[in-house]
Structure formats: structure tokens, C-alpha cells
Design a protein around this motif. Sequence first.
Motif, mmCIF file in Angstrom:
data_model
loop_
_atom_site.group_PDB
_atom_site.id
_atom_site.type_symbol
_atom_site.label_atom_id
_atom_site.label_comp_id
_atom_site.label_asym_id
_atom_site.label_seq_id
_atom_site.Cartn_x
_atom_site.Cartn_y
_atom_site.Cartn_z
ATOM 1 N N LEU A 9 0.972 -1.343 0.173
ATOM 2 C CA LEU A 9 -0.087 -0.003 -0.035
ATOM 3 C C LEU A 9 0.937 1.277 -0.145
ATOM 4 N N ARG A 10 1.843 1.179 0.786
ATOM 5 C CA ARG A 10 2.840 2.321 0.715
ATOM 6 C C ARG A 10 3.749 2.613 -0.509
ATOM 7 N N ARG A 11 3.923 1.378 -1.085
ATOM 8 C CA ARG A 11 4.722 1.580 -2.341
ATOM 9 C C ARG A 11 4.083 2.260 -3.372
ATOM 10 N N GLY A 21 -6.275 31.834 -3.866
ATOM 11 C CA GLY A 21 -6.259 31.268 -2.564
ATOM 12 C C GLY A 21 -5.661 30.080 -2.531
ATOM 13 N N VAL A 22 -5.609 29.625 -1.265
ATOM 14 C CA VAL A 22 -4.658 28.482 -0.976
ATOM 15 C C VAL A 22 -5.571 27.386 -0.188
ATOM 16 N N TYR A 23 -5.148 26.047 -0.780
ATOM 17 C CA TYR A 23 -5.940 24.984 -0.223
ATOM 18 C C TYR A 23 -5.118 24.155 0.378
ATOM 19 N N LEU A 24 -5.178 23.779 1.789
ATOM 20 C CA LEU A 24 -4.378 22.707 2.358
ATOM 21 C C LEU A 24 -5.125 21.539 2.573
ATOM 22 N N HIS A 25 -4.500 20.479 1.589
ATOM 23 C CA HIS A 25 -4.814 19.290 1.650
ATOM 24 C C HIS A 25 -4.338 18.162 2.128
ATOM 25 N N ILE A 26 -5.266 17.416 3.001
ATOM 26 C CA ILE A 26 -4.645 16.283 3.992
ATOM 27 C C ILE A 26 -5.144 14.912 3.187
ATOM 28 N N HIS A 27 -4.120 14.055 2.682
ATOM 29 C CA HIS A 27 -4.502 12.931 2.115
ATOM 30 C C HIS A 27 -4.903 11.873 2.907
ATOM 31 N N PHE A 65 -0.941 4.813 5.329
ATOM 32 C CA PHE A 65 -0.410 4.921 3.905
ATOM 33 C C PHE A 65 -0.878 5.942 3.025
ATOM 34 N N GLY A 66 -0.594 6.024 2.017
ATOM 35 C CA GLY A 66 -0.915 7.402 1.432
ATOM 36 C C GLY A 66 0.403 8.309 1.507
ATOM 37 N N SER A 67 0.347 9.153 0.723
ATOM 38 C CA SER A 67 1.326 10.141 0.477
ATOM 39 C C SER A 67 1.034 11.488 -0.221
ATOM 40 N N ALA A 68 1.943 12.395 -0.018
ATOM 41 C CA ALA A 68 1.660 13.826 -0.582
ATOM 42 C C ALA A 68 1.709 13.836 -2.099
ATOM 43 N N ASP A 69 2.572 12.673 -2.821
ATOM 44 C CA ASP A 69 2.530 12.986 -4.183
ATOM 45 C C ASP A 69 1.628 11.680 -4.640
ATOM 46 N N GLY A 70 0.795 11.296 -3.993
ATOM 47 C CA GLY A 70 -0.239 10.033 -4.324
ATOM 48 C C GLY A 70 -1.200 10.530 -5.296
ATOM 49 N N GLN A 71 -1.628 11.999 -5.436
ATOM 50 C CA GLN A 71 -3.001 12.539 -6.439
ATOM 51 C C GLN A 71 -2.301 13.671 -7.107
ATOM 52 N N GLU A 131 -8.140 24.619 -12.028
ATOM 53 C CA GLU A 131 -9.262 24.724 -12.313
ATOM 54 C C GLU A 131 -10.066 25.744 -11.471
ATOM 55 N N SER A 132 -9.616 25.543 -10.004
ATOM 56 C CA SER A 132 -10.090 26.276 -9.099
ATOM 57 C C SER A 132 -9.322 27.807 -8.745
ATOM 58 N N ARG A 133 -8.287 27.850 -9.200
ATOM 59 C CA ARG A 133 -7.573 28.892 -9.137
ATOM 60 C C ARG A 133 -7.025 29.106 -7.555
ATOM 61 N N LEU A 134 -6.426 27.994 -7.267
ATOM 62 C CA LEU A 134 -5.778 27.717 -5.810
ATOM 63 C C LEU A 134 -4.392 26.931 -5.903
ATOM 64 N N ALA A 135 -3.573 27.557 -5.073
ATOM 65 C CA ALA A 135 -2.457 26.968 -4.822
ATOM 66 C C ALA A 135 -2.847 25.563 -3.819
ATOM 67 N N VAL A 136 -2.212 24.575 -4.057
ATOM 68 C CA VAL A 136 -2.583 23.493 -3.338
ATOM 69 C C VAL A 136 -1.345 23.002 -2.456
ATOM 70 N N VAL A 137 -1.672 22.945 -1.376
ATOM 71 C CA VAL A 137 -0.346 22.575 -0.461
ATOM 72 C C VAL A 137 -0.877 21.278 0.224
ATOM 73 N N THR A 138 -0.236 20.220 0.228
ATOM 74 C CA THR A 138 -0.745 18.825 0.468
ATOM 75 C C THR A 138 0.392 18.306 1.284
ATOM 76 N N VAL A 139 0.062 17.690 2.704
ATOM 77 C CA VAL A 139 0.886 17.374 3.855
ATOM 78 C C VAL A 139 1.600 15.946 3.816
ATOM 79 N N GLU A 140 2.691 15.804 4.144
ATOM 80 C CA GLU A 140 3.206 14.382 4.078
ATOM 81 C C GLU A 140 3.277 14.207 5.628
ATOM 82 N N TYR A 141 2.333 14.019 6.260
ATOM 83 C CA TYR A 141 2.288 13.834 7.724
ATOM 84 C C TYR A 141 2.770 12.306 8.000
ATOM 85 N N ARG A 142 3.459 12.158 9.286
ATOM 86 C CA ARG A 142 3.755 10.733 9.862
ATOM 87 C C ARG A 142 2.649 9.838 9.900
ATOM 88 N N LEU A 143 2.957 8.620 9.477
ATOM 89 C CA LEU A 143 2.139 7.619 9.290
ATOM 90 C C LEU A 143 1.998 6.637 10.670
#
Length: 277
Positions: free
Chosen positions: A29-31, A66-72, A78-84, A94-106
Motif C-alpha cells: 500500500l505504501r509503495r 486562494g490556498v487549499y491545504l490538502h490532507i491525504h 499509507f498514502g502520501s503527498a505525491d499520491g494524487q 481549475e479552482s485557481r488555488l495553490a494546493v499545499v498537501t501534507v506529508e504527515y507521519r504515518l
Amino acid sequence: MKIVDEDCLAETLEFARTFQLREAPLEVLRRNRLGGDTPPVRLPQGQDRVVDGVPVRVFTPDRVEGVYLHIHGGGWSFGSADGQDERLWALAQESRLAVVTVEYRLAPEHPFPAGPDDCEAAARWLAGHVESEFGTSRLLIGGESAGAHLTVLTLLRLPGIFRAANLVFGAYDLSKPGTDRLKRTYELFTPGMTAEQRQAPEISPVFADLTGLPPARIVVGAEDPLLEDSLSLARRWQAPVELSVVAGALHGFTLYPQTITERELRREREFLAGSGL
């Protein structure tokens, strides 16, 4: 309660009938990062950074309103900031948002409260740097599954920062797992805790005081074992809430190629583009 996309019900029910949820080792799952057969695509538009000790991945379109803080999602394990990347880059454009997605500890290596702490740290950094980094003060937040859960915990820890929340098939009551699979997942995230201990509002936000949280969009499939979590949270949400229950849909339905998936992602982008203006 708003039931949506009944016109896609036949296709969605057929997918549910044929889809077999596979048990896979955590390392697999993590790979593959989304639990599929192959790792997802990493796009060059994603920029990897570290903010206040927390890795994040940033997508910045040409026009930022605007800015969207995304949490996977990924069951906190499992899952990761580069998974989507493909989905998040499309959302950013399309939403004109900077997206910041978090690589939180698992979990299980880093159980509660490590993941929530990382999301809080990234949110605090963003609140203090959003204007200098992105030229806007408009902050939104959201995530899927475990990411929706961590989104609500972040809102509770940092009230008044975000203008809207996008909560997609989240887990909000970790004290009453409906399946053995959920029970194992909750135990990885909160090892050694009893069901009663998991009722603490800092773990199960459906028991928290939700006063002061921003308007929210809550989405869940009608066939999701976490359906009641979303219904309960929507009943208790104090700010305006848009609740959509997608007819026939399973947990995680937006990860699979169906007609309803593109429709749902379009609605997500529209919600985020218009929120907090």
C-alpha cells in the motif's frame, strides 16, 4: 440530507457489485501510495518543500486566488503527498488555488498524535506565510477519509484560520468501528486505547464542540461503512453545511474511474473555487 447522482446509480451499483476490496500488506500500500496496482504519476508541477519540519508538496497555478491545504487519506498508515498529483494539479488550475498537501507521519510507526501534530504545524506555517508566499489571505482546507478526519482535528486545534472545509468520506467517530478492517485501522492509529478512550474529542471529532468552525461540504457514499460518521458530523456542524450522499457509492469512490467520479471532482472544484470569497 441531499442524495445526489441517482442518474448514475446503475453504473455505481454495478461497480460496487464487481469491485473486490483487496487486503494488501502495508508495504505494498505504501509503495503504490493509493493502494492500487502501480505507483501514481508524479508531475513536474509539484514542488517538494519542508515547512516547520513537515514535508509538503505544493502546486501553484498561474493565477492564485486562494490556498487549499490538502490532507491525504490512507487509514493514517499509507498514502502520501505525491499520491494524487494529477487530481491536485487539475484542482489547482481549475479552482485557481495553490494546493499545499501534507506529508504527515504515518502509523503504526508514528501513532496519534504524530499525524495531527504534523497537520497542525503545516497549517500554522501556512497561516503565517500565506500572503508572503502566495499573495492571498484566503485559506481553505480538506481531505479524504483519514485526511478528512485530520482536517477536522486541524480546524479544532486552529479555529478561525480557514474559511471553508471540504470533507470527503471521512471517519469522525473512532470509537465504533463498523467492520474488522476499520477496527484494525483504528488500532494502528491509536494503539492500546479502548473504545471509550477513542471517544475523546481530540480523537473522534464528532464528540467535539464544533462551534466556530467554517462552512463545510460533507460528501459520502450511500454504501460507505462510514456513512453514519458523515451524517452525525453534519447534524452537529454549527456553520452552514452542504451534505451530499452519493447513491450506490462505496468508500473511496472518487479514486476509481466512474462517471460519478468526474462529476464529484467537478463539484469539489466548484465548491473550493467559490468558497471563502
